[in-house]
Design an enzyme around this catalytic site. Structure first.
Site, PDB file in Angstrom:
ATOM      1  N   TYR A  64       0.845  -1.191   0.000  1.00  0.00           N
ATOM      2  CA  TYR A  64       0.000   0.000   0.000  1.00  0.00           C
ATOM      3  C   TYR A  64       0.886   1.249   0.000  1.00  0.00           C
ATOM      4  O   TYR A  64       1.561   1.553   0.980  1.00  0.00           O
ATOM      5  CB  TYR A  64      -0.922   0.024   1.215  1.00  0.00           C
ATOM      6  CG  TYR A  64      -1.839  -1.170   1.339  1.00  0.00           C
ATOM      7  CD1 TYR A  64      -2.188  -1.932   0.217  1.00  0.00           C
ATOM      8  CD2 TYR A  64      -2.357  -1.556   2.569  1.00  0.00           C
ATOM      9  CE1 TYR A  64      -3.025  -3.026   0.336  1.00  0.00           C
ATOM     10  CE2 TYR A  64      -3.201  -2.637   2.697  1.00  0.00           C
ATOM     11  CZ  TYR A  64      -3.522  -3.380   1.577  1.00  0.00           C
ATOM     12  OH  TYR A  64      -4.353  -4.470   1.706  1.00  0.00           O
ATOM     13  N   ARG A 215     -16.262  -2.310  -1.327  1.00  0.00           N
ATOM     14  CA  ARG A 215     -15.446  -1.165  -1.766  1.00  0.00           C
ATOM     15  C   ARG A 215     -16.244   0.140  -1.758  1.00  0.00           C
ATOM     16  O   ARG A 215     -16.023   1.021  -2.579  1.00  0.00           O
ATOM     17  CB  ARG A 215     -14.831  -1.435  -3.130  1.00  0.00           C
ATOM     18  CG  ARG A 215     -13.850  -2.595  -3.105  1.00  0.00           C
ATOM     19  CD  ARG A 215     -13.246  -2.913  -4.460  1.00  0.00           C
ATOM     20  NE  ARG A 215     -12.253  -3.964  -4.313  1.00  0.00           N
ATOM     21  CZ  ARG A 215     -12.522  -5.260  -4.216  1.00  0.00           C
ATOM     22  NH1 ARG A 215     -13.783  -5.658  -4.300  1.00  0.00           N
ATOM     23  NH2 ARG A 215     -11.577  -6.161  -4.075  1.00  0.00           N
ATOM     24  N   LEU A 218     -21.840  -0.689  -1.011  1.00  0.00           N
ATOM     25  CA  LEU A 218     -22.953  -0.990  -0.110  1.00  0.00           C
ATOM     26  C   LEU A 218     -23.242   0.156   0.856  1.00  0.00           C
ATOM     27  O   LEU A 218     -24.212   0.093   1.611  1.00  0.00           O
ATOM     28  CB  LEU A 218     -22.669  -2.281   0.660  1.00  0.00           C
ATOM     29  CG  LEU A 218     -22.625  -3.549  -0.203  1.00  0.00           C
ATOM     30  CD1 LEU A 218     -22.144  -4.741   0.609  1.00  0.00           C
ATOM     31  CD2 LEU A 218     -23.983  -3.841  -0.831  1.00  0.00           C
ATOM     32  N   LEU A 237     -13.134  -1.482 -12.200  1.00  0.00           N
ATOM     33  CA  LEU A 237     -13.524  -2.818 -11.732  1.00  0.00           C
ATOM     34  C   LEU A 237     -14.718  -3.320 -12.545  1.00  0.00           C
ATOM     35  O   LEU A 237     -15.644  -2.552 -12.836  1.00  0.00           O
ATOM     36  CB  LEU A 237     -13.905  -2.773 -10.248  1.00  0.00           C
ATOM     37  CG  LEU A 237     -12.747  -2.689  -9.254  1.00  0.00           C
ATOM     38  CD1 LEU A 237     -13.289  -2.443  -7.852  1.00  0.00           C
ATOM     39  CD2 LEU A 237     -11.897  -3.955  -9.283  1.00  0.00           C
TER      40      LEU A 237
END
Length: 348
Positions: A64, A215, A218, A237
């Site tokens: 990251y 991601r 939701l 995506l």
């Protein structure tokens, strides 16, 4: 829903003795992938707020940034905070000079990656050390052999895997107990329920659910996609592509309707569903905003009945969402088999 007064409970993660907060924090988005990095001062404030609120299970990776996320976390853990947290990081994802993504699990790399993470984090021991992705050119027994040595040397306490297949999990666990498997699990991604989750439960391996909010989908549905910053990889995506998004938004809309009836947010309802999967599951939602962190903590007080769970699972059937979770370049548990041990690899 009032979040501030809720006390985050503790849980046993796996059967090897690790205890963590029942909800963790994915730190990745503060430094990488989801838009511009959060300024250090603001990021450190959020991390310390999480710790003071009882969210002590912090998840990062050397990939990251790369590396900057571990440096950030190390900065946040100064002034005596290290002893208050359960620190998880990962190794195994690498980028070549030409920008191509690769995977490494050879012993030399395992050791050098661990030593580098310890330096960046400013710690002497990592609580939970995951193989971020499986290197399918190296027998898992070989990778685990080196991880086992790191445990014996006191550099790491517990070993984890991420996106590993059921058979790879079994082979790894036979070398040294696996404490936790990190895997994507949410109302948005339920394919792991067929083989991966039962394998973990049979072996006493804890389950760390990453991307429990799909991601961010939701939490805010198509508004998420509309408001993504330029360069945010989520735009590409498969599930967020126009040809799939119109269909996939049905899940969010139905979750939103149920959340309204229960006086909570869609994000809280989606997180509550993960929490209700069992006392061996710890979701690690990420965020860059303190108000979202507080809201996520509030999910722990959302109670779902068996009828609620059945209704949600009927909406979000494992075969309902259209599009793959990742791009083809990212190895998932579907492609995580390693070769059998070779005589030349006798290191375990």
């Amino acid at each position: 829903m009032a979040e501030e007064a809720y006390k985050v409970p503790r849980m046993k993660l796996g059967s090897q003795g690790l205890e963590v907060s029942a909800q963790g924090l994915g730190v990745m988005g503060l430094s990488a992938f989801y838009g511009a990095p959060t300024p250090d001062t603001k990021a450190v404030a959020l991390l310390r707020h999480a710790i003071n609120s009882g969210i002590t299970f912090l998840d990062t990776s050397d990939f990251y940034g790369p590396e900057t996320n571990e440096l950030l976390l190390g900065k946040a853990l100064k002034d005596g905070l290290r002893e208050k947290v359960e620190l998880a990081t990962k190794f195994g994802l690498v980028t070549s000079e030409d920008g191509k993504l690769g995977f490494r699990g050879d012993p030399e790399y395992v050791r050098s990656a661990c030593e580098a993470s310890l330096r960046r984090l400013g710690v002497t021991c990592i609580d939970l050390y995951y193989q971020h992705r499986i290197d399918t050119t190296v027998p898992i027994e070989v990778t685990m052999g080196e991880l086992k040595k790191l445990v014996e040397e006191g550099r790491i306490k517990y070993i984890g895997l991420s996106e590993a297949s059921a058979s790879t999990i079994r082979r790894a666990h036979a070398v040294h107990p696996i404490t936790a498997l990190q895997i994507e699990w949410s109302l948005w991604s339920r394919d792991v329920e067929e083989y991966i989750i039962p394998t973990c439960r049979e072996l006493g391996i804890g389950i760390v659910a990453y991307s429990p909010l799909g991601r961010g989908f939701l939490a805010s549905g198509t508004k998420l996609v509309e408001n993504l910053e330029h360069g945010d990889p989520r735009k590409s995506l498969p599930r967020f592509k126009e040809e799939n998004l119109e269909h996939n938004k049905i899940v969010f809309e139905k979750v939103q309707a149920i959340a309204t009836s229960k006086s909570c947010t869609p994000a809280q309802l989606a997180l509550a569903w993960v929490h209700h999967q069992g006392d061996d599951v710890c979701p690690i939602p990420g965020t860059t905003k303190i108000e979202n962190l507080n809201q996520n903590i509030g999910a722990l007080s959302v109670k779902l009945t068996p009828d609620d769970m059945a209704e949600l699972e009927a909406i979000a059937r494992p075969d309902f969402v259209k599009g793959e979770r990742y791009w083809d370049v990212i190895t998932t548990y579907d492609h995580a088999e390693t070769p059998p041990p070779l005589s030349s690899w006798k290191q375990v």
